[in-house]
Design a protein around this motif. Structure first.
Motif, PDB file in Angstrom:
ATOM      1  N   ILE A 803       0.835  -1.209   0.000  1.00 56.11           N
ATOM      2  CA  ILE A 803       0.000   0.000   0.000  1.00 56.11           C
ATOM      3  C   ILE A 803       0.860   1.245   0.000  1.00 56.11           C
ATOM      4  O   ILE A 803       0.587   2.222  -0.720  1.00 56.11           O
ATOM      5  CB  ILE A 803      -0.950  -0.017   1.217  1.00 56.11           C
ATOM      6  CG1 ILE A 803      -1.965  -1.150   1.061  1.00 56.11           C
ATOM      7  CG2 ILE A 803      -1.650   1.314   1.377  1.00 56.11           C
ATOM      8  CD1 ILE A 803      -2.843  -1.341   2.270  1.00 56.11           C
ATOM      9  N   ALA A 804       1.965   1.185   0.812  1.00 58.41           N
ATOM     10  CA  ALA A 804       2.850   2.348   0.869  1.00 58.41           C
ATOM     11  C   ALA A 804       3.493   2.611  -0.484  1.00 58.41           C
ATOM     12  O   ALA A 804       3.544   3.757  -0.959  1.00 58.41           O
ATOM     13  CB  ALA A 804       3.915   2.129   1.940  1.00 58.41           C
ATOM     14  N   LYS A 805       3.997   1.492  -1.080  1.00 61.33           N
ATOM     15  CA  LYS A 805       4.614   1.667  -2.396  1.00 61.33           C
ATOM     16  C   LYS A 805       3.603   2.141  -3.431  1.00 61.33           C
ATOM     17  O   LYS A 805       3.899   3.002  -4.260  1.00 61.33           O
ATOM     18  CB  LYS A 805       5.245   0.344  -2.836  1.00 61.33           C
ATOM     19  CG  LYS A 805       6.513  -0.006  -2.080  1.00 61.33           C
ATOM     20  CD  LYS A 805       7.157  -1.266  -2.653  1.00 61.33           C
ATOM     21  CE  LYS A 805       8.459  -1.580  -1.960  1.00 61.33           C
ATOM     22  NZ  LYS A 805       9.095  -2.787  -2.531  1.00 61.33           N
ATOM     23  N   SER A 806       2.407   1.570  -3.356  1.00 59.88           N
ATOM     24  CA  SER A 806       1.365   2.002  -4.290  1.00 59.88           C
ATOM     25  C   SER A 806       1.019   3.473  -4.078  1.00 59.88           C
ATOM     26  O   SER A 806       0.799   4.230  -5.043  1.00 59.88           O
ATOM     27  CB  SER A 806       0.116   1.140  -4.119  1.00 59.88           C
ATOM     28  OG  SER A 806       0.404  -0.207  -4.397  1.00 59.88           O
ATOM     29  N   ARG A 807       0.982   3.840  -2.797  1.00 59.30           N
ATOM     30  CA  ARG A 807       0.678   5.246  -2.499  1.00 59.30           C
ATOM     31  C   ARG A 807       1.756   6.169  -3.017  1.00 59.30           C
ATOM     32  O   ARG A 807       1.475   7.215  -3.619  1.00 59.30           O
ATOM     33  CB  ARG A 807       0.526   5.401  -0.980  1.00 59.30           C
ATOM     34  CG  ARG A 807       0.179   6.815  -0.533  1.00 59.30           C
ATOM     35  CD  ARG A 807      -1.149   7.249  -1.068  1.00 59.30           C
ATOM     36  NE  ARG A 807      -1.514   8.548  -0.554  1.00 59.30           N
ATOM     37  CZ  ARG A 807      -2.510   9.302  -1.025  1.00 59.30           C
ATOM     38  NH1 ARG A 807      -3.243   8.824  -2.041  1.00 59.30           N
ATOM     39  NH2 ARG A 807      -2.778  10.463  -0.487  1.00 59.30           N
ATOM     40  N   ARG A 814       0.873  11.150  -9.550  1.00 62.97           N
ATOM     41  CA  ARG A 814       0.109  12.403  -9.469  1.00 62.97           C
ATOM     42  C   ARG A 814       1.014  13.615  -9.601  1.00 62.97           C
ATOM     43  O   ARG A 814       0.680  14.599 -10.272  1.00 62.97           O
ATOM     44  CB  ARG A 814      -0.636  12.455  -8.135  1.00 62.97           C
ATOM     45  CG  ARG A 814      -1.815  11.485  -8.040  1.00 62.97           C
ATOM     46  CD  ARG A 814      -2.518  11.649  -6.713  1.00 62.97           C
ATOM     47  NE  ARG A 814      -3.651  10.746  -6.593  1.00 62.97           N
ATOM     48  CZ  ARG A 814      -4.417  10.653  -5.511  1.00 62.97           C
ATOM     49  NH1 ARG A 814      -4.139  11.424  -4.455  1.00 62.97           N
ATOM     50  NH2 ARG A 814      -5.435   9.804  -5.483  1.00 62.97           N
ATOM     51  N   GLN A 815       2.182  13.520  -8.915  1.00 56.83           N
ATOM     52  CA  GLN A 815       3.119  14.637  -8.998  1.00 56.83           C
ATOM     53  C   GLN A 815       3.629  14.816 -10.421  1.00 56.83           C
ATOM     54  O   GLN A 815       3.763  15.953 -10.912  1.00 56.83           O
ATOM     55  CB  GLN A 815       4.279  14.378  -8.039  1.00 56.83           C
ATOM     56  CG  GLN A 815       5.250  15.554  -7.908  1.00 56.83           C
ATOM     57  CD  GLN A 815       6.321  15.281  -6.887  1.00 56.83           C
ATOM     58  OE1 GLN A 815       6.427  14.158  -6.394  1.00 56.83           O
ATOM     59  NE2 GLN A 815       7.106  16.288  -6.569  1.00 56.83           N
ATOM     60  N   LYS A 816       3.897  13.656 -11.051  1.00 54.89           N
ATOM     61  CA  LYS A 816       4.372  13.719 -12.438  1.00 54.89           C
ATOM     62  C   LYS A 816       3.288  14.310 -13.346  1.00 54.89           C
ATOM     63  O   LYS A 816       3.554  15.147 -14.218  1.00 54.89           O
ATOM     64  CB  LYS A 816       4.746  12.322 -12.899  1.00 54.89           C
ATOM     65  CG  LYS A 816       5.331  12.257 -14.306  1.00 54.89           C
ATOM     66  CD  LYS A 816       5.743  10.839 -14.643  1.00 54.89           C
ATOM     67  CE  LYS A 816       6.323  10.748 -16.046  1.00 54.89           C
ATOM     68  NZ  LYS A 816       6.715   9.373 -16.399  1.00 54.89           N
ATOM     69  N   GLU A 817       2.041  13.823 -13.079  1.00 52.17           N
ATOM     70  CA  GLU A 817       0.926  14.334 -13.874  1.00 52.17           C
ATOM     71  C   GLU A 817       0.732  15.823 -13.616  1.00 52.17           C
ATOM     72  O   GLU A 817       0.455  16.608 -14.530  1.00 52.17           O
ATOM     73  CB  GLU A 817      -0.349  13.550 -13.526  1.00 52.17           C
ATOM     74  CG  GLU A 817      -1.575  13.973 -14.286  1.00 52.17           C
ATOM     75  CD  GLU A 817      -1.477  13.711 -15.778  1.00 52.17           C
ATOM     76  OE1 GLU A 817      -2.232  14.319 -16.548  1.00 52.17           O
ATOM     77  OE2 GLU A 817      -0.622  12.883 -16.170  1.00 52.17           O
ATOM     78  N   LYS A 818       0.891  16.154 -12.322  1.00 50.82           N
ATOM     79  CA  LYS A 818       0.747  17.571 -11.963  1.00 50.82           C
ATOM     80  C   LYS A 818       1.827  18.407 -12.634  1.00 50.82           C
ATOM     81  O   LYS A 818       1.568  19.508 -13.168  1.00 50.82           O
ATOM     82  CB  LYS A 818       0.817  17.700 -10.446  1.00 50.82           C
ATOM     83  CG  LYS A 818       0.560  19.105  -9.944  1.00 50.82           C
ATOM     84  CD  LYS A 818       0.560  19.109  -8.415  1.00 50.82           C
ATOM     85  CE  LYS A 818       0.285  20.517  -7.889  1.00 50.82           C
ATOM     86  NZ  LYS A 818       0.296  20.555  -6.399  1.00 50.82           N
ATOM     87  N   LEU A 819       3.064  17.829 -12.565  1.00 54.20           N
ATOM     88  CA  LEU A 819       4.169  18.536 -13.208  1.00 54.20           C
ATOM     89  C   LEU A 819       3.934  18.646 -14.713  1.00 54.20           C
ATOM     90  O   LEU A 819       4.185  19.702 -15.324  1.00 54.20           O
ATOM     91  CB  LEU A 819       5.477  17.808 -12.915  1.00 54.20           C
ATOM     92  CG  LEU A 819       6.747  18.423 -13.501  1.00 54.20           C
ATOM     93  CD1 LEU A 819       6.963  19.841 -12.951  1.00 54.20           C
ATOM     94  CD2 LEU A 819       7.962  17.569 -13.182  1.00 54.20           C
TER      95      LEU A 819
END
Length: 944
Positions: A803-807, A814-819
């Motif tokens: 779960i941690a790795k998935s998160r 998300r950060q990449k998408e955001k970037l």
């Protein structure tokens, strides 16, 4: 009846037998009147009795054995039975159950080396497998004979290696390990085969000669296991004299002591081991009626007849005897005729009859039983017994009898016939004090003569000797004190302090206290003979109050600790402490046989003996436990009976409904061993699990925590009283009493390790010091095991890590998408700005430069200042256009958009190189294909 006579001659022979020098003694059995009885000391005996009323499947008994665990197995003509001392379990043929016994007609029994029970039936041999609780069937088969004929089994035996030998038609053997079956049948023309083709019987194993004896229709045969050949009158290589007899098929039996052969035609008994020293003879009428010839557990030959009582020959006493006749208390009507005799491990003798099983118990206890003669006019009811000197005197509703313990003779004293109420006291060797209604008499027993008679008010009920005076307690008129000549010295009633006039019992403490028991709920009283004052007491227990039956005192006595013990008419017994004025009650719930008490007495160990209408109890005052005397001694009803006389040697003599028993109290409790406890069943959710019956370490699953363990005491009758209790350590806080059935029942036991303790009393009520112990382990469910916790921890850790790795991955995405969105937005904005600059500001600057250029014709060439301003304006406009152009290239390089990242970088490198500020060398590999627009834009911005 058998008539016996001495034979004038005896014959002794010595010859070789089975390659050894063994003596053979041939003699005629003898018996004479008065011959020693082998099974009882008196002419009558008390037998226990088992029949269909007790649960047997049939009363026609063919055989009995006791296995290693202690179970009794009883073969009948209609089913097999297992008796555990309490309950009889039937095994019957069921055509719908392939694991049931093959036939109900069971002929013979034996126990295999592994503990399995082998049964000879009318339809083959059956083997009861204890581990599975199922029957395994062995059917004999040969193409030469009908299966129904050869599977009518007549007997089974076992050799020293545990092989099973079967007699039916010929001889058969079964290997209990491989289950292989072999037959040994008549072979014409072969001398060393069995003598003839016929049915066989009387099969026994001879351990001394390692062979099988059996009889055919024509002759006696011996199968030698080592040489694998038969010996008989046709084939006798060792010249055994047994095969030279005129009678070709005598009776034969063998056991661990010897081999016995009996010729019923010649009345000839031969002994192949330990020759008998003295020869004897006996004439047995109708010898052809002998139905069975075997030996008992001591190696004594036993003769069973079809119509005559069993005869036993003692090889040590060299005498014979019939079975003792049953006493009147024996159930059934045992005539002495038995099909077979079996002696169990406790030396109890079991008689297999056509009307059930009779069991003669081994009499090792210090109790002698005397059956009262049933002469005409002699009533069974005995109301009192007293001792005068060495004589015993009994009293019934009509008269007094003198009873001789030595010869069981009884004689009547007629002086008080039809008048006697109570025999009160024996004085000296021959003097009795006797009451009759309102009369009191002194009787000389030697001359059956009344020495003195007086009339008093009230019916004399009991008498006690106090120093040199006689104290008489009466019914309805208080207490009298008299001298030895029945002269009244004092008379005490309510006016003198007595609580009432109806006195039932009395006791003198040999010092100065007379204790009296009252009827009608008046309690008890103490008279100080020094002060002649009465102290009266009422039984009163806090919370219970005064109860009528508790205060009707029928027996009273004081112990060596100065406690008073009371017997009551329905309230059990009480102990009373004068110092603390405290009472303690004991009733049937504490172990008494009945709450109606006749007499109380202390033995020399200070144990309390209690007589009730249901028998005799012994109370261990230290532990408070009650032990029941095994000998039955019932009374006619609950009426108060003075049924105890104590002899000078401490012997207790009790009277019952139809007999007298004499008990040595000091030896009695030591004569009974501890109870032999056996497990009889184990159930899980009421389903029998045979494999767990004889297991001492039981492992159960967590869902098997509803279980029942059944247990019993090895005893030869369910009527022998014992009590049971059990406890599961670490689960039960204390013992759980289960009454007269050994059943330990548990529900919803949590997982864990436990020890189940099963305990029982012996016949006297004493609990075993070492209970039967069974270890029980209930495994926890898999989710409660350590490995499950470890796996769960690892699984949870793995899940948490996943779960941690998935998160993190999701966050990165998300950060990449955001970037990407930011970069795309910026590029979009840059393109928008570039488009606006190009389409709007660029056009305006171009128009401005056009307008400014068009003003050039209006300038005067000599106007240097204006011309200078014009040139500066044109330069400014060109510089602005160049700046905007550079800005447009940076915001949205046309080369990047049209030709891709590599061409845009090359263009940028060329521009920078043209400035001659730094040297740049551009190298690329694998960039032939364009990248995504977003990636190219990002890389280009980074390159910038």
């Amino acid at each position: 009846m058998l008539s016996y006579s001495y034979h004038p001659k005896a014959i002794f022979m010595k010859f070789a037998f089975c390659k050894k020098q063994i003596f053979l003694l041939s003699f005629f059995l003898i018996a004479a009147s008065g011959a020693a009885d082998l099974y009882a000391q008196t002419n009558t005996a008390h037998y226990l009795y088992l029949s269909v009323k007790d649960g047997l499947s049939s009363d026609k008994i063919t055989n009995v054995i006791q296995d290693k665990e202690g179970f009794y197995w009883i073969a009948t003509a209609d089913g097999l039975n297992r008796f555990d001392g309490t309950v009889i379990k039937n095994f019957l043929y069921n055509r719908r159950d392939s694991l049931s016994i093959s036939h109900n007609n069971c002929i013979d029994l034996l126990e295999g080396d592994d503990g399995d029970i082998w049964i000879a039936t009318m339809r083959g041999v059956c083997r009861y497998q204890k581990k599975t609780g199922a029957f395994k069937k062995y059917f004999l088969h040969t193409p030469f004979l009908n299966d129904n004929i050869i599977n009518a089994i007549s007997g089974v035996t076992k050799d020293s290696k545990g092989n099973i030998w079967v007699s039916s038609y010929g001889l058969w053997s079964i290997d209990p390990i491989t289950d292989s079956i072999k037959n040994f049948l008549f072979e014409p023309g072969k001398n060393n085969s069995i003598s003839d083709a016929s049915s066989t019987s009387g099969i026994v194993y001879d351990k001394f000669n390692n062979g099988i004896w059996l009889r055919t229709r024509l002759a006696l045969n011996f199968y030698d296991i080592a040489s694998k050949q038969f010996y008989n009158y046709l084939h006798n290589p060792e010249n055994w004299p047994v095969f030279s007899l005129k009678n070709k098929k005598p009776l034969i039996t063998a056991d661990n002591y010897a081999v016995w052969l009996y010729d019923p035609y010649e009345n000839n008994l031969q002994h192949f081991q330990s020759p008998i020293d003295n020869d004897s003879s006996i004439t047995i009428p109708q010898p052809h009626t002998i139905s069975n010839f075997t030996t008992d557990s001591d190696g004594n030959p036993v003769f069973s007849f079809e119509l005559l009582p069993v005869i036993v020959y003692s090889r040590t006493l060299k005498k014979t005897s019939q079975l003792p006749q049953p006493d009147a208390a024996t159930d059934g009507n045992f005539s002495g005729v038995a099909n077979r005799i079996y002696t169990d491990r406790r030396k109890n003798t079991w008689y297999c009859t056509s009307e059930g099983v009779y069991i003669a118990r081994q009499k090792t206890i210090p109790v002698k039983t005397y059956l009262l003669p049933g002469d005409a006019g002699y009533p069974a009811a005995i109301y009192s017994i007293v001792k005068a000197g060495s004589g015993i005197y009994l009293q019934n509703s009509k008269t007094i009898f003198n009873y001789n313990l030595n010869n069981n003779k009884i004689s009547e004293l007629s002086a008080f016939r039809n008048k006697v109420s109570h025999v009160l006291l024996g004085v000296g060797d021959s003097i009795l004090w006797v009451s009759s209604k309102n009369e009191l008499g002194i009787l000389d027993t030697r001359h059956d003569k009344i020495l003195k008679k007086i009339t008093i008010s009230g019916e004399p009920y009991f008498a006690i000797l106090v120093k040199n005076t006689i104290w008489i307690g009466t019914w309805e008129n208080g207490l009298y004190e008299m001298d030895n000549n029945a002269n009244i010295l004092n008379h005490y009633t309510e006016k003198d302090g007595l609580p009432g006039r109806d006195l039932v019992c009395g006791w003198f403490d040999s010092v100065n206290e007379i204790w009296l028991g009252m009827n009608g709920g008046k309690g008890f009283s103490m008279l100080d003979i020094n002060t002649r004052k009465f102290t009266n007491y009422i039984v009163n227990i806090p919370g219970s109050g005064e109860i009528l039956e508790d205060n009707s005192v029928t027996a009273i006595i004081k112990d060596n600790e100065n406690k008073i013990w009371l017997g009551t008419y329905g309230g059990g017994i009480y102990s009373f402490s004068k110092e603390s004025n405290q009472f303690k009650n004991y009733q049937q719930i504490e172990g008494l046989s009945a709450n109606y008490i006749n007499t109380l007495a202390f033995d020399k160990k200070n144990d309390l003996w209690i007589s009730t209408p249901a028998g005799i109890d012994i109370m261990d005052r230290k532990s408070g436990n009650f032990h029941h005397v095994a000998e039955a001694l019932e009374q006619l009803n609950n009426d108060h009976i003075l049924n105890l006389a104590t002899q000078d040697d401490g012997l207790f003599i009790y009277t019952g409904k139809n007999k007298i028993i004499a008990i040595d109290p000091l030896k009695y409790s030591k004569s009974f061993p501890e109870a032999s406890i056996i497990k009889t069943g184990f159930k899980i959710y009421d389903k029998e699990i045979p494999a767990l019956v004889n297991v001492k370490n039981i492992s159960l699953q967590y869902y098997q925590n509803f279980f029942t363990s059944e247990f019993s005491v090895i005893k030869c009758s369910p009527d022998i009283p014992v009590k049971y209790r059990y406890m599961l350590e670490d689960f039960d806080k204390d013992w759980i009493e289960s009454g007269n059935r050994g059943i330990a029942n548990y529900t919803n036991v949590p997982p864990g390790k436990y020890r189940l303790l099963l305990n029982a009393t012996n016949e006297t009520g004493i609990w075993n010091k070492s209970p039967l112990s069974i270890s029980i382990y209930i495994s926890p469910p898999f989710w409660q095991n350590w490995w499950f916790y470890l796996l769960s921890f690892l699984l949870l850790g793995s899940v948490a890590l996943f779960i941690a790795k998935s998160r993190i991955k999701q966050l990165k995405k998300r950060q990449k998408e955001k970037l990407r969105l930011v970069v795309a937005t910026q590029e979009m904005e840059k393109k928008t700005i570039a488009g606006e600059l190009h389409d709007d500001l660029g056009v305006r600057l171009s128009a401005l430069k056009f307008f400014v250029t068009s003003l050039n014709r209006f300038l005067h060439p000599e106007d240097k200042e204006a011309l200078q301003m014009y040139n500066k304006t044109i330069a400014a406009i060109d510089e602005s256009v160049e700046d905007i152009r550079y800005l447009l290239i940076n915001l949205s390089p046309k080369t990047l958009n049209e030709y891709g990242y590599l061409v845009a970088v090359e263009d940028l490198v060329n521009k920078l190189s043209s400035l001659h500020i730094i040297d740049i060398n551009l190298q690329q590999n694998g960039m032939e294909q364009r990248l995504d627009e977003d990636i190219e834009a990002g890389l280009y911005r980074i390159t910038q």
